[in-house]
Structure formats: structure tokens, C-alpha cells
Design a protein around this motif. Structure first.
Motif, PDB file in Angstrom:
ATOM      1  N   PRO A 381       0.839  -1.208   0.000  1.00  0.00           N
ATOM      2  CA  PRO A 381       0.000   0.000   0.000  1.00  0.00           C
ATOM      3  C   PRO A 381       0.870   1.253   0.000  1.00  0.00           C
ATOM      4  O   PRO A 381       2.060   1.212   0.346  1.00  0.00           O
ATOM      5  CB  PRO A 381      -0.794  -0.138   1.307  1.00  0.00           C
ATOM      6  CG  PRO A 381       0.055  -1.000   2.180  1.00  0.00           C
ATOM      7  CD  PRO A 381       0.778  -1.950   1.271  1.00  0.00           C
ATOM      8  N   ASP A 382       0.278   2.353  -0.371  1.00  0.00           N
ATOM      9  CA  ASP A 382       1.023   3.610  -0.413  1.00  0.00           C
ATOM     10  C   ASP A 382       1.552   3.992   0.962  1.00  0.00           C
ATOM     11  O   ASP A 382       2.608   4.614   1.084  1.00  0.00           O
ATOM     12  CB  ASP A 382       0.121   4.728  -0.963  1.00  0.00           C
ATOM     13  CG  ASP A 382       0.919   5.995  -1.246  1.00  0.00           C
ATOM     14  OD1 ASP A 382       1.732   5.983  -2.188  1.00  0.00           O
ATOM     15  OD2 ASP A 382       0.739   6.977  -0.501  1.00  0.00           O
ATOM     16  N   GLU A 383       0.815   3.576   2.019  1.00  0.00           N
ATOM     17  CA  GLU A 383       1.269   3.907   3.378  1.00  0.00           C
ATOM     18  C   GLU A 383       2.612   3.248   3.672  1.00  0.00           C
ATOM     19  O   GLU A 383       3.467   3.826   4.348  1.00  0.00           O
ATOM     20  CB  GLU A 383       0.234   3.458   4.418  1.00  0.00           C
ATOM     21  CG  GLU A 383      -1.097   4.177   4.331  1.00  0.00           C
ATOM     22  CD  GLU A 383      -1.979   3.650   3.209  1.00  0.00           C
ATOM     23  OE1 GLU A 383      -1.624   2.606   2.620  1.00  0.00           O
ATOM     24  OE2 GLU A 383      -2.999   4.285   2.903  1.00  0.00           O
ATOM     25  N   LEU A 384       2.807   2.016   3.164  1.00  0.00           N
ATOM     26  CA  LEU A 384       4.078   1.327   3.386  1.00  0.00           C
ATOM     27  C   LEU A 384       5.211   2.053   2.676  1.00  0.00           C
ATOM     28  O   LEU A 384       6.295   2.239   3.240  1.00  0.00           O
ATOM     29  CB  LEU A 384       3.979  -0.123   2.888  1.00  0.00           C
ATOM     30  CG  LEU A 384       5.249  -0.969   3.006  1.00  0.00           C
ATOM     31  CD1 LEU A 384       5.673  -1.080   4.456  1.00  0.00           C
ATOM     32  CD2 LEU A 384       5.037  -2.350   2.410  1.00  0.00           C
ATOM     33  N   ALA A 386       5.302   5.242   1.906  1.00  0.00           N
ATOM     34  CA  ALA A 386       5.516   6.531   2.577  1.00  0.00           C
ATOM     35  C   ALA A 386       6.278   6.361   3.888  1.00  0.00           C
ATOM     36  O   ALA A 386       7.088   7.210   4.258  1.00  0.00           O
ATOM     37  CB  ALA A 386       4.174   7.207   2.821  1.00  0.00           C
ATOM     38  N   SER A 387       6.033   5.260   4.608  1.00  0.00           N
ATOM     39  CA  SER A 387       6.727   5.039   5.878  1.00  0.00           C
ATOM     40  C   SER A 387       8.175   4.619   5.665  1.00  0.00           C
ATOM     41  O   SER A 387       9.032   4.892   6.501  1.00  0.00           O
ATOM     42  CB  SER A 387       5.987   3.969   6.689  1.00  0.00           C
ATOM     43  OG  SER A 387       6.010   2.723   6.011  1.00  0.00           O
ATOM     44  N   ALA A 388       8.453   3.941   4.541  1.00  0.00           N
ATOM     45  CA  ALA A 388       9.807   3.463   4.286  1.00  0.00           C
ATOM     46  C   ALA A 388      10.669   4.484   3.562  1.00  0.00           C
ATOM     47  O   ALA A 388      11.897   4.436   3.638  1.00  0.00           O
ATOM     48  CB  ALA A 388       9.757   2.158   3.481  1.00  0.00           C
ATOM     49  N   LEU A 395      10.166   9.108  -3.208  1.00  0.00           N
ATOM     50  CA  LEU A 395       8.821   8.565  -3.055  1.00  0.00           C
ATOM     51  C   LEU A 395       8.019   8.743  -4.344  1.00  0.00           C
ATOM     52  O   LEU A 395       7.283   7.839  -4.765  1.00  0.00           O
ATOM     53  CB  LEU A 395       8.119   9.242  -1.874  1.00  0.00           C
ATOM     54  CG  LEU A 395       6.683   8.780  -1.575  1.00  0.00           C
ATOM     55  CD1 LEU A 395       6.644   7.287  -1.281  1.00  0.00           C
ATOM     56  CD2 LEU A 395       6.109   9.569  -0.403  1.00  0.00           C
ATOM     57  N   ALA A 396       8.180   9.896  -4.997  1.00  0.00           N
ATOM     58  CA  ALA A 396       7.457  10.138  -6.250  1.00  0.00           C
ATOM     59  C   ALA A 396       7.900   9.164  -7.330  1.00  0.00           C
ATOM     60  O   ALA A 396       7.075   8.615  -8.081  1.00  0.00           O
ATOM     61  CB  ALA A 396       7.680  11.581  -6.697  1.00  0.00           C
TER      62      ALA A 396
END
Length: 742
Positions: A381-384, A386-388, A395-396
Motif C-alpha cells: 500500500p502507499d502507506e508502506l 511513505a513510511s519506508a 517517493l514520487a
């Protein structure tokens, strides 16, 4: 208005009545003459029917009926009924001025005089179109509900707990296969129809709902009178009053037997299809693994082979495949990356170059290399992300790759983890499974083995090349060695001849030294003897000057005799003719006798002389003469090189050793000369050495005799502060020596 309200009696009442009737707008209220013509018209009638009073007064009220009702004589029938019964109520369609219809509730009341004569009629009309539409809609819904329930196998029920009366709909009776006449219409009668295996659970659910109120739901099996078992899903609600007591329970039951069977069949079919699909996928994965293994085993150019395998994996196994290897210097290098879109490959390359994996990261390539364990992300998921990834640009770029699922496995070989293999699903929308993880791990092992074999082959080739070079060098060296051996044989023969000559010369030297020592000692002893006789005045008195000269002659002769003894001893040692004779020796007596010989020399030079031996009587087995020779040489050197101060001799035993120590306060020896003083014919470059004279054999003879006795001599010295020589000899008991035959 005020004037009307001041009217008295009947006139005032009638005025008020007309005012109220005229102002009512929700009802059409008007009067009819006895023949049915309209005599009055209020605002409600005008609004409801669309006619003004001037348009309708004097016309027959059948104007408002439909053509069908007029032809049927319904207006006249209503008036006859009102006359006969005094009042009639009717509902039906009525027509407005514009021709539109509305559903009307009509009340016609006969108006009579006090004598009973018919004066006319009062007519009140209400518009019930909306209510009728609602009722029709409700009836339609109820009809549809009954039809739906009948088609869907759905029935409803209601239970009055106070009367314990259960009411079933017709559909529910059909579901249970029980007619109203056969159903007991109580809770227990219902529970008797429930399958014994479900009965207590259903009872408990109903009791809980009865006690707590609110909705409830359960599944139950029922047994029809013909023995057929059906499955129902029941939903209901317990209604409680303001005191919290349940006053009613109702609900519906749906026959889900066919649905359950269909669901079971669907599950079974889906399971079969899933198993078939999984088997096909596994077969495809195994074919891929077999093909990849064949490729890896077929070539020793592992980097090109790894790139081929990565391309083979796309899109067979994943949308992405990348291989990174650990270089000899410890860096991580990407040797292969495959994707169907070259733009994506370039994007991944830029991402890897600008943001290489961190060595201390808690996930990713280096973490897999350090731990040797795979990482599996069935969903990313995008959350993973963003956290890593904290860097916005990184990130982009990662989001642009569209990662959905990923596997990173170690390339584990015999020598450790060589790198990592990464599989990624992205735009295809597929997810990597645990089977994919196992396939990837197996592929990683095959790849690691191929890489190790290829590297080993390269090393072997390099070693073979080096061995070939070394072999050529060895062959050349062998030829050279053969030449050297031939020369060596010639040289060896010459060397043997020289050795024989040297041995003969050495023997001749030893014989010469022995002969010369003997020949020199004889006249020297005579010189010393006659000098002593002259000094004693045997041949006549001598002057003091003559006595001094005789003393110098005696000292010179004795010194020469000592030098001859040193040379003779050294010659015997070199020739191997020095023998050891062990005898029981009193250590204290040995030290005392030696001190008695040395003390006069020290006193003559003005030095203090001290000696110390163990107070306890100590008997040892040693060669007393050789030990005394060592001590005399060391003490003589100490006196020779000490101009002021003292010379000390100590002796003691320590475990299995006899220790002698000779110390002086003389000029000492420089540290750079300490390693040379025990060499034969070597003398320290001390200022008095040359003045004192000597052969340079004294200390060498001492050490060689000590080592012949199984011990050694060591020296310690501080220039300007004196020297200490320590002799360590083995302490032998008489019994031990006799047993060894010494």
C-alpha cells in the motif's frame, strides 16, 4: 363582522354558521335543493372542484360525477339513500372543471323541516386522492411482498408473549408443510418443528432477544412432516414497552436450503477451479524454474545468464525482475533488470543510481543480505512506501513505478549470501503468492550455485594460467638446477677435499696446541720455581729492587700460564675431548675454597671481596673442577675490570638448579657489546681491556663449560655501574646420577 356578531337569536347563529362554512377550504361544503340542484357554494368547493359559485349554483350536482357513474344513475341513487336513511357516505372518482379526476369522500345529509318535510341536502366532499394512492401503493407493496415471499420461500411470523400466541403467514405454513389446523400456534409448538440439533441454540437465541430486546438473527434446520429437512434463515425483533418488558416479537424466515446447496456446490466448484488454476500456475512456475535452472547450468558467463533468466521471468512470474550482486569491495551492483517497458527499466535504473539501498536499512536488499532471510510483501500500500521512504522525490519515483507486490530473496551459496533476486508485480495488478516466494527462493539457490561455480571456474582458469607460468619457470629452474647440481658436485668434491684438509689442519692445530702448551708450561713452571727460590733468598740475599723485579717476572709467568690454560681448554672443547666427571660436591666448601684463592687478588688491588653460600650443608653432583674453573675465570675478570668498590660471589639452590652469581662495581659493558662477549677471541672495547690483556677466550670457555654441564651463563651490565654474571647448572642428586650411570 362586528355587526354580524351583534345579531341576536337565530339570525346571529345562522350568520356565524354561514361564516364558518364559507371560510373552510379543505372541504367542499354546499347545499342542494330537493331536486339535486346546487343552492350554495363555499370557498373549499371552489378550490376543490375549480368552479366559481356563479358557474354552478342552479345546476344539478351530477355535474361532478364521471360519465360512467351518471349513466349508472349513481347521483340519484345517493340522494334516494340519503332520503331513506337520513345520511349516505360514498367514495369514488369525481370530475373537476378542467376534466381531471380526484378520489372523493362524499357525505350527503338530508335536510328536513320540523314537520319532517324534505327541504334539501347538505353535501360535504373531501379529496382523498393522496391517501388512496398511498393505500393503493401499500396494497401493491403488500401484494408484491406476498408474491415475493411466495416465490422466495419467505414467510413471516408474530408472537404475542402474553397470550403465547404465534401467528404464521400462509407462506410460512407452506415452508413448514403444516396447515393452520395442525400447528399449535405456541412457541413450544414452533420449537418442536426445529431440528433437534439446532433446537437449544434457537431457544437460547429467542430467550436472549426476549430478555434484552432489539433485533436477532439465526439459522435453523426444520423437519417437515414428510421428513424433509430444510434450512431457514430467521430474522426478527423483540419490541419492548417503556418499562423494558417485551410485548411482541416478530420476524421473517427465508428458505435458504437451495441457496446453501448451491453455495456448497459453488464453493466446491470454486475450490476445484482454484485448485486447477493453482496447479496450472504451479506447473507454469515449475517449467519456468526448470528452464531457468537449465540456463544457469549451461553457461559459465553468469552475468549474461542471469540477465537472460531475469528476462525469462517477465512476464511469466512477475512484471519486474532484478538481480543485485555483492562485489569484492563490498558494494552492491545491479547486474540485471527486466521489464516489458524500456522506459520503466530506465526509471528503475535512475532510482537505483540516485538512491542506492542503505546498508543499515531495516528492509530491502541489504537487510536480506545481512539476515539471509527473504522478504515477502503480498501487498504494497502507499502507506508502506511513505513510511519506508522519507525523501519526497524518491517517493514520487517509487510511486511512478506502481509497485503492488514484491519478493526479495537471498542468493545464498556455500560461501554466504552473494546478492539478492527481486520480483515485483506492478501494472498487471496481480499479487505474488507464497508459491511464488518458494519458486523465487529455489531460483535464488540455483542462481547462487551457478554464480559460485562460474567464479570458481574463473579462479581455476586463472590458477591454471599461473600454474602453467610457474611450471615453465620451474622447468627452467630445473634445467638451471641441473647445471648447478653438476657444478655443485664438482664444488662438493673440492669442498670435501678442503674439509678433509681442514680436519687434518684442525687435528694438527690441536696437536700443535697441546704440544705447545705442554712445552710452554714446562719452562714457565721452571721460571716460576726458580723465581720463587731467588725471592726466598736461597741463593743469597736480594735487594728490594731485585724483589720487585722478581715479582713482576712471577706475575708475568703466571699470566702467561693462565693464557696457555685457556687456549688448551678451548682446544679440548673444540676437539670434543673435554669430559665431565660428576662427583659429590659440598657447595659451601666449593665456594669457600674458590674465595680463598681469589681473596688475595682482590686485596692486592684494594677491593672488598664478599662471598655467600647457603647456610645449610648442600651436596650436589657436579664436576667440581670445571665449576671452580668457571668461577675463577668470572671472578678474575671482575677483579680485572673493577678499579674501586667490591666483588661479590653468591651461591644457592633453587628447585632443580644450582645458581652462582658473580657481581662487581666495575666499569661495566656497553649494551651493543653484550651479544659479543661470549664469542671466542672477542673482547669488549673497554678502556682497560687492552691494558689488562687476554686472549678473549675466558667468557667463551665459561659458557661452553657451563653448557657442557647442562647449564648456561648469562650477563647483565650497566656501563659505569658494574656487571653481574649468573651461572645456572642443573642440580643432580647422587641417586639420580648413579641410576643414569653418570
Amino acid at each position: 363582522m362586528t355587526e354580524h356578531l351583534r345579531l341576536d337569536g337565530l339570525q346571529a347563529d345562522e350568520s356565524l354558521f354561514h361564516l364558518l362554512v364559507d371560510r373552510v377550504q379543505d372541504y367542499a361544503i354546499f347545499a342542494l335543493n330537493a331536486d339535486g340542484t346546487i343552492a350554495s357554494w363555499n370557498r373549499g368547493a371552489e378550490g376543490l372542484k375549480g368552479y366559481s359559485s356563479s358557474e354552478v349554483i342552479g345546476r344539478h350536482f351530477s355535474l361532478f360525477y364521471t360519465e360512467e357513474d351518471r349513466e349508472a344513475g349513481r347521483p340519484a341513487a345517493n340522494l334516494r339513500a340519503a332520503v331513506a336513511e337520513g345520511r349516505v357516505e360514498d367514495e369514488g372518482w369525481r370530475v373537476r372543471k378542467d376534466g381531471s379526476r380526484f378520489w372523493a369522500n362524499v357525505v350527503i345529509t338530508a335536510l328536513r323541516s320540523d314537520d319532517g318535510d324534505l327541504l334539501g341536502f347538505a353535501k360535504v366532499t373531501r379529496d382523498l386522492t393522496e391517501r388512496r394512492a398511498a393505500e393503493e401503493a401499500l396494497r401493491d407493496r403488500e401484494r408484491k411482498l406476498r408474491d415475493t415471499q411466495r416465490l422466495a420461500g419467505l414467510g413471516s411470523w408474530d408472537w404475542d408473549p402474553v397470550a403465547d400466541r404465534v401467528t404464521w403467514t400462509e407462506e410460512l405454513h407452506e415452508l413448514y408443510g403444516v396447515g393452520p389446523e395442525s400447528f399449535g400456534a405456541t412457541l413450544e409448538a414452533y420449537l418442536e418443528r426445529v431440528h433437534p440439533g439446532d433446537r437449544e441454540r434457537v431457544r437460547a437465541t429467542i430467550e436472549t432477544a426476549f430478555r434484552e430486546g432489539g433485533p436477532f438473527e439465526f439459522e435453523e434446520r426444520i423437519v417437515r412432516p414428510d421428513g424433509e429437512v430444510r434450512t431457514l434463515r430467521s430474522r426478527g425483533r423483540a419490541v419492548q414497552d417503556e418499562t423494558g418488558h417485551t410485548v411482541r416479537m416478530g420476524g421473517a424466515c427465508l428458505d435458504i436450503t437451495d441457496a446453501k446447496q448451491a453455495q456448497a456446490q459453488a464453493i466446491e466448484l470454486a475450490g476445484e477451479q482454484a485448485a486447477r488454476a493453482a496447479a496450472e500456475a504451479t506447473t507454469a512456475r515449475l517449467r519456468f524454474l526448470l528452464r531457468a535452472s537449465e540456463l544457469l547450468a549451461s553457461s559459465l558467463e553468469y552475468e549474461a545468464t542471469v540477465r537472460t533468466v531475469a528476462e525469462l521471468a517477465v512476464p511469466e512470474v512477475a512484471d519486474w525482475c532484478a538481480v543485485d550482486l555483492v562485489e569484492d569491495g563490498g558494494a552492491l551492483r545491479r547486474v540485471a533488470v527486466a521489464h516489458s517497458d524500456p522506459a520503466k527499466v530506465e526509471l528503475a535504473r535512475r532510482l537505483g543510481e540516485r538512491y542506492p539501498p542503505a546498508r543499515d536499512a531495516e528492509l530491502g536488499a541489504w537487510h536480506v543480505i545481512h539476515t539471509g532471510r527473504s522478504e515477502y510483501y503480498p501487498d504494497i500500500p502507499d502507506e508502506l512506501l511513505a513510511s519506508a521512504i522519507r525523501d519526497e522525490e524518491q517517493l514520487a519515483l517509487a510511486r511512478e513505478l506502481g509497485l503492488r507486490s514484491a519478493i526479495t530473496v537471498p542468493l545464498s551459496g556455500r560461501s554466504g549470501v552473494l546478492g539478492v533476486l527481486t520480483l515485483v508485480q506492478a501494472e498487471s495488478g496481480r499479487r505474488l503468492s507464497e508459491n511464488d516466494l518458494r519458486i523465487a527462493e529455489e531460483l535464488g539457490r540455483h542462481a547462487a550455485l551457478a554464480i559460485e561455480n562460474a567464479r570458481l571456474h574463473r579462479r581455476l582458469e586463472a590458477q591454471n594460467a599461473r600454474l602453467s607460468e610457474q611450471t615453465e619457470e620451474l622447468e627452467a629452474q630445473a634445467h638451471h638446477l641441473e647445471d648447478l647440481m653438476a657444478e655443485l658436485e664438482v664444488t662438493n668434491e673440492a669442498l670435501q677435499e678442503r674439509t678433509h684438509e681442514a680436519e687434518r689442519a684442525n687435528q694438527a692445530k690441536s696437536a700443535f696446541l697441546a704440544t705447545m702448551s705442554h712445552e710452554l708450561r714446562t719452562p714457565l713452571n721452571a721460571i716460576i720455581g726458580y723465581t720463587d727460590l731467588l725471592a726466598m733468598g736461597v741463593t743469597g740475599p736480594i735487594t728490594d729492587q731485585q724483589g720487585q723485579q722478581l715479582g713482576r717476572i712471577t706475575a708475568g709467568a703466571k699470566h702467561l700460564l693462565q693464557l696457555i690454560d685457556e687456549v688448551l681448554t678451548f682446544s679440548r672443547i673444540e676437539a670434543g675431548r673435554m669430559e665431565v666427571h660428576l662427583v659429590q660436591t659440598d657447595l659451601g666448601a666449593l665456594v669457600g675454597d674458590t674465595a680463598a684463592l681469589i681473596a688475595p687478588l682482590a686485596e692486592e688491588k684494594g677491593l672488598r671481596f664478599r662471598y655467600d653460600a647457603s647456610a645449610e650443608p648442600t651436596t650436589v653432583l657436579t664436576d667440581e673442577g670445571k665449576v671452580r674453573q668457571i668461577l675463577i675465570n668470572l671472578l678474575g675478570n671482575a677483579i680485572k675490570f673493577t678499579d674501586a668498590g667490591e666483588v661479590c660471589l653468591r651461591a644457592w639452590t633453587d628447585g632443580g638448579e644450582i645458581i652462582f652469581q658473580v657481581a662487581d662495581t666495575g666499569i661495566g659493558i656497553a649494551s651493543e657489546e653484550m651479544d659479543q662477549i661470549f664469542e671466542p677471541f672477542q673482547q669488549a672495547s673497554r678502556g682497560t681491556t687492552r691494558q689488562a690483556g687476554g686472549t678473549g677466550l675466558g667468557l667463551s670457555v665459561c659458557r661452553q663449560i657451563a653448557r657442557l654441564l647442562g647449564g648456561d651463563v648469562i650477563a647483565e651490565s650497566t656501563p659505569g655501574a658494574g656487571s653481574t654474571f649468573t651461572v645456572r647448572l642443573p642440580r643432580r642428586s647422587p641417586n639420580t646420577a648413579e641410576e643414569r650411570g653418570e
